[in-house]
Design an enzyme around this catalytic site. Structure first.
Site, mmCIF file in Angstrom:
data_model
loop_
_atom_site.group_PDB
_atom_site.id
_atom_site.type_symbol
_atom_site.label_atom_id
_atom_site.label_comp_id
_atom_site.label_asym_id
_atom_site.label_seq_id
_atom_site.Cartn_x
_atom_site.Cartn_y
_atom_site.Cartn_z
ATOM 1 N N ALA A 65 0.807 -1.228 0.000
ATOM 2 C CA ALA A 65 0.000 0.000 0.000
ATOM 3 C C ALA A 65 0.842 1.281 0.000
ATOM 4 O O ALA A 65 0.308 2.354 0.253
ATOM 5 C CB ALA A 65 -0.934 -0.004 1.202
ATOM 6 N N ASP A 66 2.126 1.170 -0.302
ATOM 7 C CA ASP A 66 2.982 2.365 -0.275
ATOM 8 C C ASP A 66 3.929 2.394 -1.479
ATOM 9 O O ASP A 66 5.150 2.423 -1.320
ATOM 10 C CB ASP A 66 3.785 2.383 1.027
ATOM 11 C CG ASP A 66 4.476 3.722 1.267
ATOM 12 O OD1 ASP A 66 4.017 4.730 0.698
ATOM 13 O OD2 ASP A 66 5.465 3.755 2.031
ATOM 14 N N PRO A 67 3.372 2.413 -2.700
ATOM 15 C CA PRO A 67 4.246 2.370 -3.892
ATOM 16 C C PRO A 67 4.745 3.744 -4.327
ATOM 17 O O PRO A 67 4.544 4.163 -5.452
ATOM 18 C CB PRO A 67 3.307 1.782 -4.950
ATOM 19 C CG PRO A 67 1.982 2.365 -4.597
ATOM 20 C CD PRO A 67 1.951 2.406 -3.096
ATOM 21 N N ASN A 71 10.113 3.388 -3.780
ATOM 22 C CA ASN A 71 9.917 1.956 -3.525
ATOM 23 C C ASN A 71 9.805 1.133 -4.803
ATOM 24 O O ASN A 71 9.582 -0.073 -4.741
ATOM 25 C CB ASN A 71 8.649 1.734 -2.684
ATOM 26 C CG ASN A 71 8.863 2.048 -1.222
ATOM 27 O OD1 ASN A 71 9.995 2.120 -0.758
ATOM 28 N ND2 ASN A 71 7.781 2.244 -0.485
ATOM 29 N N ARG A 182 -4.414 6.035 -3.278
ATOM 30 C CA ARG A 182 -3.057 6.592 -3.215
ATOM 31 C C ARG A 182 -2.108 5.751 -4.067
ATOM 32 O O ARG A 182 -1.286 6.291 -4.818
ATOM 33 C CB ARG A 182 -2.579 6.624 -1.768
ATOM 34 C CG ARG A 182 -1.180 7.199 -1.591
ATOM 35 C CD ARG A 182 -0.793 7.237 -0.117
ATOM 36 N NE ARG A 182 0.552 7.750 0.037
ATOM 37 C CZ ARG A 182 1.644 7.006 -0.067
ATOM 38 N NH1 ARG A 182 1.534 5.716 -0.353
ATOM 39 N NH2 ARG A 182 2.842 7.542 0.098
#
Length: 211
Positions: A65-67, A71, A182
């Site tokens: 959930a944090d691309p 990353n 996001r």
């Protein structure tokens, strides 16, 4: 799942012995930021990244959930490495199928069906009268589809418009959906740099076609 289904994707090994609730220890991966790479295969790797995230989201129901750009890197071998799985999100099968159905209904402008999907997806509490919300959502969706249909939808803008409804109607943005939007937004931004005609709906079509 990503290693078997998408050999172009690299996920660093996790060292469980040194990993705790607050610390994630993984192996080192050499490479350069995908968003800053000038290699000719970057556009292809971006598409691989989008497919990878769709598979995580709509197949596995468990996704990174944090691309952010830091990353996502291109390895010297020309593969896409996804780093830092410290923030992940799980989706139940009901949520997965509900999202696929909602996208299909959006493409066909079946707004009454979308409103029912939104109840399943926790945007609207169960038992709420849907009649007052339907025309408001229909206006938001019409604006999102204006000028090119579903392929040209900006999901970040759509999410922002939906968030405005929460002030006046029994409508909310579930936390899991905020993370999804996001992630999609970051991937779209990177993809559009290399391909101005990129449309995430095109990539999602194989999932929608089964609805």
């Amino acid at each position: 799942m990503m290693r078997n289904d998408l050999p172009q994707v690299v996920v660093p090994k996790t060292y469980e012995k040194y990993t705790s609730r607050r610390v994630l220890m993984t192996g080192w991966v050499e490479g350069e930021k995908l968003s800053q790479s000038t290699e000719s295969d970057v556009e292809e790797l971006v598409n691989v990244g989008v497919i990878c995230y769709l598979k995580q989201l709509l197949d596995a129901g468990f996704f990174h959930a944090d691309p952010h750009p830091g990353n996502l890197i291109r390895t010297p071998e020309g593969k896409l490495a996804i780093l830092d799985f410290g923030l992940v999100t799980k989706l139940t099968d009901d949520k997965k199928y509900g999202m696929i159905e909602a996208i299909a209904h959006l493409i066909h402008r079946d707004y009454p069906a979308i409103v029912k999907n939104f109840v399943k997806l926790d945007f609207i509490p169960d038992g709420v009268n849907l009649e007052p919300i339907l025309p408001v959502l229909a206006k938001v969706f019409d604006q999102a589809l204006e000028g090119g249909g579903a392929k040209n939808i900006n999901f970040q803008e759509l999410a922002s418009d939906l968030a405005q409804i929460t002030f006046d109607y029994p409508f909310r943005i579930p936390p899991y959906f905020a993370l999804i939007i996001r992630a999609i937004g970051v991937l779209e931004d990177i993809a559009l740099v290399g391909n101005p005609d990129f449309a995430i709906v095109d990539e999602a079509y194989p999932y929608i076609a089964h609805v």
